[in-house]
Structures are given as structure tokens and as C-alpha cells.
Design an enzyme around this catalytic site. Sequence first.
Site, PDB file in Angstrom:
ATOM      1  N   HIS A 171     -57.224  23.595  -3.408  1.00  0.00           N
ATOM      2  CA  HIS A 171     -58.319  23.411  -4.360  1.00  0.00           C
ATOM      3  C   HIS A 171     -58.625  24.727  -5.071  1.00  0.00           C
ATOM      4  O   HIS A 171     -58.908  24.748  -6.272  1.00  0.00           O
ATOM      5  CB  HIS A 171     -59.568  22.902  -3.645  1.00  0.00           C
ATOM      6  CG  HIS A 171     -59.456  21.491  -3.166  1.00  0.00           C
ATOM      7  ND1 HIS A 171     -59.423  20.417  -4.033  1.00  0.00           N
ATOM      8  CD2 HIS A 171     -59.366  20.967  -1.919  1.00  0.00           C
ATOM      9  CE1 HIS A 171     -59.327  19.300  -3.334  1.00  0.00           C
ATOM     10  NE2 HIS A 171     -59.277  19.609  -2.053  1.00  0.00           N
TER      11      HIS A 171
ATOM     12  N   HIS B   4     -62.144  13.190  -5.073  1.00  0.00           N
ATOM     13  CA  HIS B   4     -61.575  11.840  -5.049  1.00  0.00           C
ATOM     14  C   HIS B   4     -62.306  10.918  -6.020  1.00  0.00           C
ATOM     15  O   HIS B   4     -61.673  10.148  -6.753  1.00  0.00           O
ATOM     16  CB  HIS B   4     -61.626  11.248  -3.642  1.00  0.00           C
ATOM     17  CG  HIS B   4     -60.856  12.028  -2.631  1.00  0.00           C
ATOM     18  ND1 HIS B   4     -60.924  11.766  -1.275  1.00  0.00           N
ATOM     19  CD2 HIS B   4     -60.001  13.078  -2.764  1.00  0.00           C
ATOM     20  CE1 HIS B   4     -60.134  12.611  -0.628  1.00  0.00           C
ATOM     21  NE2 HIS B   4     -59.574  13.417  -1.505  1.00  0.00           N
TER      22      HIS B   4
ATOM     23  N   HIS C 177     -51.205  12.555  -2.247  1.00  0.00           N
ATOM     24  CA  HIS C 177     -52.625  12.873  -2.114  1.00  0.00           C
ATOM     25  C   HIS C 177     -52.934  14.239  -2.718  1.00  0.00           C
ATOM     26  O   HIS C 177     -54.002  14.422  -3.327  1.00  0.00           O
ATOM     27  CB  HIS C 177     -53.076  12.846  -0.656  1.00  0.00           C
ATOM     28  CG  HIS C 177     -54.547  13.108  -0.538  1.00  0.00           C
ATOM     29  ND1 HIS C 177     -55.485  12.128  -0.753  1.00  0.00           N
ATOM     30  CD2 HIS C 177     -55.248  14.252  -0.298  1.00  0.00           C
ATOM     31  CE1 HIS C 177     -56.697  12.647  -0.637  1.00  0.00           C
ATOM     32  NE2 HIS C 177     -56.574  13.938  -0.365  1.00  0.00           N
TER      33      HIS C 177
ATOM     34  N   ASP D   7     -55.768  15.137  -5.630  1.00  0.00           N
ATOM     35  CA  ASP D   7     -56.727  16.245  -5.633  1.00  0.00           C
ATOM     36  C   ASP D   7     -56.615  17.073  -6.909  1.00  0.00           C
ATOM     37  O   ASP D   7     -57.629  17.499  -7.483  1.00  0.00           O
ATOM     38  CB  ASP D   7     -56.500  17.157  -4.424  1.00  0.00           C
ATOM     39  CG  ASP D   7     -57.008  16.562  -3.121  1.00  0.00           C
ATOM     40  OD1 ASP D   7     -57.820  15.618  -3.165  1.00  0.00           O
ATOM     41  OD2 ASP D   7     -56.590  17.050  -2.050  1.00  0.00           O
TER      42      ASP D   7
END
Length: 293
Positions: A262, A77, A235, A239
Site C-alpha cells: 500500500h 476494497h 487480490h 488493492d
Amino acid sequence: MRSHTIKKPFERSGVGLHSGITTQVKVLPAKPGEGRYFVRVDLPQQPIIPAKLAYVNQTPLSTELKSPQGSVRTVEHLLAALSGSGINDVRIEIDGPEVPLLDGSAQQWIEAIASAGMIELTDEETTPTVMISSPISVQEGDAFVLALPARELRFTYGIDFAYSVIGNQWYSWNPASESFAEAIAPARTFGFADQIESLKQAGLIKGGSLENALVCDHQGWVNPPLRFSNEPVRHKLLDLVGDLSLLETIPLAHFLAYKASHKLHIELAKAIHGTVKVSEHHFKGFPENALTS
């Protein structure tokens, strides 16, 4: 692209999502070419941990960077906020193992960066724009992330969850037409009420709460209202930006992701790094004029 840093230092403190440990972060100006790097000021010798792809250690539900003497977790973030603000040279001092989650988004980081101000360190181009000449992709099951040749930078993300309040969502963002600060930064991390206990037993989300994450169950959102009707997918795009910034130079491309993680974000970054000649110096930011203020 030119080198930028912040005008003056700023500090933020808060709890880490996974560790549950409260840490303080101090972000300071850096010299041209120093890049973005963390300093674990709580450890002996205060080890430096560069925000570079080569230092990625693990990626379960967050991105962690590690050097021989120390590590720092959940960096995505803050790195996304720096990238979205055009900051590519900055020193980040932290007194613990995990970057604070704050409100679960990048908004407070964006506000802090804006308050600190930005200065241009060089008035000349420091690196040419890197372009994707052919598709590059990674896949795991039905999840994938790919980079497509494009004339302008674009990020498109899709998610699909078996919770009716989320379901299937898609969002496409062009930095030239929508600012990161308005379209992406406010989107908060999210989770599922029926998974909280198992994640905590696995040593994760020790610092998660209704104050720093959106939570839903099969009946709806536990802690509304949302900031966007499609806040979850925004969101995920946040990421992705943070993870790709570890390339140091984000190529001019259309990045397309679906049900990714991720882990897949980082795998794509590694595939790009192995295919495209990427600067060995510091992160140069988005292609010139790609962002609006």
C-alpha cells in the site's frame, strides 16, 4: 467521463481486519461533483473524510484516510468496488474507525452496488481522460510500481513469496476485456500462519480469521479452496486499483507492480499527482468504456 452514483442506499456490517471492531457502513447516493467521501457518524460533528490522496494518513497493511476530526481505515476494497462499478459520487456513512473486511474480498461490495443500481448524474463529459506521457515509477529495494504510457488501461502485478503454494505469480488485467466483478473482486486477502502472532502483538489483524482471509503455511493452504489458482496476486491488483482511485482520476496507462505494498501504491499515486495534471474535483472513474458489465 460522466458522473454516476447509486440508485438507492445499501448497508453492510462486519468486523474490521486490524481493529477487530464491528462497524456498520451505509452507502448513499450523492450529487454530481460531491465525489466519494466517508462520514464518521459515531463522532461529534460527524466529520467528513474525502476519499482523496491528500487525506491518506498511513499505509501499514491497509490504507487509512484522515481529516482533522476523524479517520477511517482499510478503505481500499470498498473504493476498488466503487471504481470497478463506475461509481464516482457517493456518501459513505460509517459508525467506527475501520471499513468491514467482510469476506476479505470486494465481492460483497460489488454485489451490494449491483443490487442498489447505478444512475448517470450528468449526460455530458465532466473531465477529459488523463494520459501518462512518460514513465513514472517508485521503488523500494526490489519492489516497484510504475505507470507506463499506453493506449488502453491495463494493470499488471507480480508477487514472490517463500511459500510454495504462492511462490512467484503474475497477473495482467485489461478492464475492457475482463470485468472487475468477475476477474478481480472475488480475490480475498491472504496471510501467513507463522506471522499471525507477531502481527497481533503489533496491534494488527485483530479481526482476521479463516472466514475473512486466506491463510497458508509452508505445507499449503490452511483454509482452501481458492477462488482462482492465482488468487493472491489478483487480490494485490485489487488493492492497487483501490489505492490508485484516490487520485480521483485514474490516468490511461499501463500500471505495473512487483512485490509492492500500500505504501508504494500511494507513493506512485503521489508521483503521478505531482507530474500529471489531475482533476481537483471528484473521482471520474476509469476511462470511458474501459469497464465491462
